[in-house]
Design a protein around this motif. Structure first.
Motif, PDB file in Angstrom:
ATOM      1  N   TYR A 269       3.952   5.951  10.920  1.00 39.53           N
ATOM      2  CA  TYR A 269       4.125   7.000   9.921  1.00 39.53           C
ATOM      3  C   TYR A 269       2.765   7.558   9.507  1.00 39.53           C
ATOM      4  O   TYR A 269       1.742   6.888   9.618  1.00 39.53           O
ATOM      5  CB  TYR A 269       4.927   6.510   8.712  1.00 39.53           C
ATOM      6  N   TYR A 270       2.789   8.804   9.056  1.00 38.65           N
ATOM      7  CA  TYR A 270       1.568   9.518   8.725  1.00 38.65           C
ATOM      8  C   TYR A 270       1.617   9.987   7.274  1.00 38.65           C
ATOM      9  O   TYR A 270       2.699  10.190   6.700  1.00 38.65           O
ATOM     10  CB  TYR A 270       1.383  10.725   9.652  1.00 38.65           C
ATOM     11  N   ASN A 271       0.475  10.191   6.692  1.00 44.98           N
ATOM     12  CA  ASN A 271       0.399  10.698   5.330  1.00 44.98           C
ATOM     13  C   ASN A 271       0.753  12.176   5.343  1.00 44.98           C
ATOM     14  O   ASN A 271       0.060  13.001   5.927  1.00 44.98           O
ATOM     15  CB  ASN A 271      -1.016  10.501   4.778  1.00 44.98           C
ATOM     16  N   SER A 272       1.853  12.531   4.708  1.00 49.05           N
ATOM     17  CA  SER A 272       2.297  13.922   4.683  1.00 49.05           C
ATOM     18  C   SER A 272       3.062  14.165   3.387  1.00 49.05           C
ATOM     19  O   SER A 272       3.237  13.270   2.562  1.00 49.05           O
ATOM     20  CB  SER A 272       3.198  14.218   5.894  1.00 49.05           C
ATOM     21  N   TYR A 273       3.557  15.379   3.234  1.00 50.24           N
ATOM     22  CA  TYR A 273       4.281  15.721   2.007  1.00 50.24           C
ATOM     23  C   TYR A 273       5.559  14.892   1.870  1.00 50.24           C
ATOM     24  O   TYR A 273       6.072  14.685   0.778  1.00 50.24           O
ATOM     25  CB  TYR A 273       4.620  17.220   2.001  1.00 50.24           C
ATOM     26  N   SER A 274       6.077  14.404   2.992  1.00 51.19           N
ATOM     27  CA  SER A 274       7.322  13.638   2.957  1.00 51.19           C
ATOM     28  C   SER A 274       7.095  12.132   2.986  1.00 51.19           C
ATOM     29  O   SER A 274       8.044  11.360   3.021  1.00 51.19           O
ATOM     30  CB  SER A 274       8.197  14.032   4.159  1.00 51.19           C
ATOM     31  N   SER A 275       5.804  11.699   2.960  1.00 52.07           N
ATOM     32  CA  SER A 275       5.507  10.282   3.148  1.00 52.07           C
ATOM     33  C   SER A 275       6.051   9.416   2.017  1.00 52.07           C
ATOM     34  O   SER A 275       6.466   8.281   2.236  1.00 52.07           O
ATOM     35  CB  SER A 275       4.005  10.072   3.315  1.00 52.07           C
ATOM     36  N   LYS A 276       6.075   9.926   0.770  1.00 53.79           N
ATOM     37  CA  LYS A 276       6.585   9.133  -0.342  1.00 53.79           C
ATOM     38  C   LYS A 276       8.065   8.821  -0.164  1.00 53.79           C
ATOM     39  O   LYS A 276       8.516   7.697  -0.407  1.00 53.79           O
ATOM     40  CB  LYS A 276       6.338   9.871  -1.661  1.00 53.79           C
ATOM     41  N   ASP A 277       8.822   9.813   0.257  1.00 51.91           N
ATOM     42  CA  ASP A 277      10.251   9.593   0.510  1.00 51.91           C
ATOM     43  C   ASP A 277      10.436   8.629   1.675  1.00 51.91           C
ATOM     44  O   ASP A 277      11.336   7.779   1.650  1.00 51.91           O
ATOM     45  CB  ASP A 277      10.946  10.922   0.820  1.00 51.91           C
ATOM     46  N   SER A 278       9.579   8.757   2.701  1.00 52.33           N
ATOM     47  CA  SER A 278       9.670   7.873   3.865  1.00 52.33           C
ATOM     48  C   SER A 278       9.423   6.424   3.466  1.00 52.33           C
ATOM     49  O   SER A 278      10.114   5.511   3.928  1.00 52.33           O
ATOM     50  CB  SER A 278       8.643   8.289   4.927  1.00 52.33           C
ATOM     51  N   ILE A 279       8.433   6.201   2.587  1.00 51.12           N
ATOM     52  CA  ILE A 279       8.112   4.846   2.132  1.00 51.12           C
ATOM     53  C   ILE A 279       9.299   4.247   1.390  1.00 51.12           C
ATOM     54  O   ILE A 279       9.649   3.075   1.577  1.00 51.12           O
ATOM     55  CB  ILE A 279       6.856   4.848   1.244  1.00 51.12           C
ATOM     56  N   LYS A 280       9.937   5.041   0.549  1.00 49.25           N
ATOM     57  CA  LYS A 280      11.095   4.552  -0.198  1.00 49.25           C
ATOM     58  C   LYS A 280      12.221   4.134   0.747  1.00 49.25           C
ATOM     59  O   LYS A 280      12.881   3.110   0.548  1.00 49.25           O
ATOM     60  CB  LYS A 280      11.594   5.637  -1.158  1.00 49.25           C
ATOM     61  N   ILE A 281      12.427   4.949   1.784  1.00 50.69           N
ATOM     62  CA  ILE A 281      13.481   4.644   2.757  1.00 50.69           C
ATOM     63  C   ILE A 281      13.146   3.368   3.523  1.00 50.69           C
ATOM     64  O   ILE A 281      14.009   2.502   3.722  1.00 50.69           O
ATOM     65  CB  ILE A 281      13.678   5.831   3.719  1.00 50.69           C
ATOM     66  N   LEU A 282      11.882   3.248   3.969  1.00 55.75           N
ATOM     67  CA  LEU A 282      11.470   2.053   4.704  1.00 55.75           C
ATOM     68  C   LEU A 282      11.555   0.809   3.823  1.00 55.75           C
ATOM     69  O   LEU A 282      11.952  -0.274   4.279  1.00 55.75           O
ATOM     70  CB  LEU A 282      10.038   2.228   5.221  1.00 55.75           C
ATOM     71  N   PHE A 283      11.185   0.958   2.551  1.00 53.17           N
ATOM     72  CA  PHE A 283      11.264  -0.138   1.595  1.00 53.17           C
ATOM     73  C   PHE A 283      12.709  -0.634   1.499  1.00 53.17           C
ATOM     74  O   PHE A 283      12.979  -1.847   1.575  1.00 53.17           O
ATOM     75  CB  PHE A 283      10.769   0.341   0.229  1.00 53.17           C
ATOM     76  N   LYS A 284      13.633   0.296   1.362  1.00 51.95           N
ATOM     77  CA  LYS A 284      15.061  -0.047   1.256  1.00 51.95           C
ATOM     78  C   LYS A 284      15.570  -0.635   2.557  1.00 51.95           C
ATOM     79  O   LYS A 284      16.379  -1.585   2.560  1.00 51.95           O
ATOM     80  CB  LYS A 284      15.860   1.209   0.886  1.00 51.95           C
ATOM     81  N   PHE A 285      15.092  -0.101   3.680  1.00 52.50           N
ATOM     82  CA  PHE A 285      15.521  -0.600   4.988  1.00 52.50           C
ATOM     83  C   PHE A 285      15.103  -2.062   5.172  1.00 52.50           C
ATOM     84  O   PHE A 285      15.877  -2.878   5.677  1.00 52.50           O
ATOM     85  CB  PHE A 285      14.922   0.258   6.104  1.00 52.50           C
ATOM     86  N   LEU A 286      13.877  -2.392   4.752  1.00 53.93           N
ATOM     87  CA  LEU A 286      13.407  -3.775   4.859  1.00 53.93           C
ATOM     88  C   LEU A 286      14.205  -4.685   3.926  1.00 53.93           C
ATOM     89  O   LEU A 286      14.484  -5.841   4.261  1.00 53.93           O
ATOM     90  CB  LEU A 286      11.916  -3.855   4.527  1.00 53.93           C
ATOM     91  N   GLU A 287      14.586  -4.158   2.771  1.00 56.47           N
ATOM     92  CA  GLU A 287      15.401  -4.949   1.845  1.00 56.47           C
ATOM     93  C   GLU A 287      16.753  -5.306   2.475  1.00 56.47           C
ATOM     94  O   GLU A 287      17.250  -6.424   2.316  1.00 56.47           O
ATOM     95  CB  GLU A 287      15.624  -4.161   0.550  1.00 56.47           C
TER      96      GLU A 287
END
Length: 450
Positions: A269-287
């Motif tokens: 993943y890359y730092n972009s305008y959508s990166s915050k949403d991506s992190i939240k999704i990945l966080f939930k996916f790992l959970e």
């Protein structure tokens, strides 16, 4: 009289030599049984011998395949103005093409172009390569045995195998309906790699997704590269064991998805305008899925501590890990919580990564009893004097552990790396240091990869 090993034993022995092509090649010369056994393994994926710097290898492979052509195909060659006198005096001992289990359209195309240049054909077009590919398919190649295929979306040869287990497709602006039929006609597809899916139209995209539905329960490994996908479809592959994604735009596909058998996750993943949403999704996916994961690779171009905290919390069964680590306490937390961790990969020359001295000290003191593997990446520079001192201290600390496994050490070095000219230490000194600790059983294995 010497005892001849049975064929089954030879197969088992030679299978272990699959990646050692020189030794396997020498087995051809032992006797007829060894030859018959080894040749099938060598030709299973003959395209792996392709080397752009050694065109004579390409020429040899193509000449051998052409020698397997029946008379009818030779006549078609002549009618189309392609007269190639293959320098093989006797008929081939085997129908080598029938042993092929893997086909790489790209490598075939390049090899054929090398061959055409050798025989001084003035104009080389894509039609020449497709024509040759057709001829190879006529050479009694038993493509019903084919298990692995790599191709572009604009290729349309005259064969379709229904028994592929692995399929790699690079999508281009030109799209062949054959690709859709190829996907849907497979009986037991397990591995799928797709690149550049955004280049096709919406209609073609829907056709591809529809053709994939058939494999929703058989697919175990999925790779999406440079695919801006607008419709969620990954979740339908219920039995995925490995998932590889390389773009933030595909992460929303993971939202609330659960894969009961997922063991390996590799994401970029890359730092972009959508990166915050991506992190939240990945966080939930790992959970949701982290407890089952044993291998996790997180490639990113900026530091995201919350993701490391999430993997430390939700992925207790990890065995192999690569992630961007920048602070000491996070590394300690990961090593304490992931008690089954066996291998960690670390970017040694990453200027923004955790200081190497701290990394080695924490690793020696906090890694658990199962840990044994260390992979060090060198992308641009090799600070060899610093590395020598770090390794020396690390080996001494490792030697003092009460619970200790012999280490496996791998250096992954970029082709463009450099060593400071003023350095008084060189790679030979590093190897001598490693050899010293091999004698003490501190190190079991050392490997240098480029």
């Amino acid at each position: 009289m010497p005892c001849q090993l049975p064929a089954d034993c030879l197969i088992d022995i030679f299978e272990n030599l699959y990646d050692d092509k020189n030794t396997l090649y020498s087995c051809l010369l032992v006797n007829s049984l060894c030859c018959e056994t080894a040749v099938r393994i060598l030709w299973r994926n003959v395209w792996k011998f392709y080397n752009n710097n050694k065109p004579y290898i390409s020429l040899s492979i193509i000449n051998t395949l052409i020698a397997c052509l029946p008379k009818e195909s030779e006549e078609i060659l002549h009618k189309n103005g392609i007269n190639i006198a293959v320098p093989i005096q006797k008929p081939p001992l085997f129908n080598y093409a029938s042993f092929c289990k893997v086909i790489s359209i790209y490598k075939i195309d390049v090899m054929i172009q090398h061959t055409l240049k050798k025989y001084k054909k003035q104009s080389i077009t894509s039609e020449d390569s497709k024509f040759y590919l057709y001829l190879l398919s006529e050479a009694k190649i038993h493509l019903s045995n084919l298990v692995k295929l790599r191709c572009d979306s604009d290729i349309c040869p005259k064969f379709i195998s229904h028994n592929l287990q692995s399929l790699t497709i690079n999508f281009r602006n030109l799209f062949s309906k054959w690709i859709r039929d190829l996907i849907s006609s497979q009986n037991n597809l397990k591995i799928l790699k797709i690149a550049n899916l955004q280049y096709i139209s919406n209609y073609e995209y829907k056709e591809i997704i529809l053709s994939l539905t058939k494999h929703s329960l058989t697919l175990t490994r999925l790779t999406l590269k440079n695919c801006k996908i607008t419709k969620q479809f990954i979740a339908m592959f219920k039995n995925l064991q490995e998932l590889n994604l390389d773009q933030n735009d595909t992460f929303y596909q993971l939202q609330n998805a659960y894969f009961s058998q997922l063991k390996i996750l590799k994401i970029v993943y890359y730092n972009s305008y959508s990166s915050k949403d991506s992190i939240k999704i990945l966080f939930k996916f790992l959970e949701i899925n982290g407890n089952n994961l044993t291998v996790l690779y997180i490639y990113n171009n900026y530091y995201e501590q919350s993701l490391n905290l999430a993997l430390a919390k939700y992925c207790p069964n990890l065995k192999i890990l690569y992630t961007y680590i920048r602070d000491e306490e996070t590394l300690k937390l990961i090593l304490n919580n992931c008690q089954y961790l066996e291998v960690i990969e670390f970017c040694y020359d990453g200027r923004e990564w955790l200081d190497s001295k701290i990394f080695f000290k924490v690793l020696a003191n906090y890694s658990q009893k199962y840990f044994y593997g260390l992979i060090l990446d060198f992308y641009s520079r090799l600070p060899i004097e610093e590395l020598y001192q770090d390794l020396k201290e690390f080996f001494i600390n490792w030697q003092g552990r009460t619970s200790q496994r012999s280490l496996s050490l791998i250096f992954v070095i970029s082709e463009t790396y450099y060593i400071t000219k003023s350095a008084k230490i060189n790679m030979k000194d590093i190897k001598l240091l490693i050899d010293k600790y091999k004698k003490f059983s501190i190190i079991k294995k050392f490997e240098l990869k480029r």
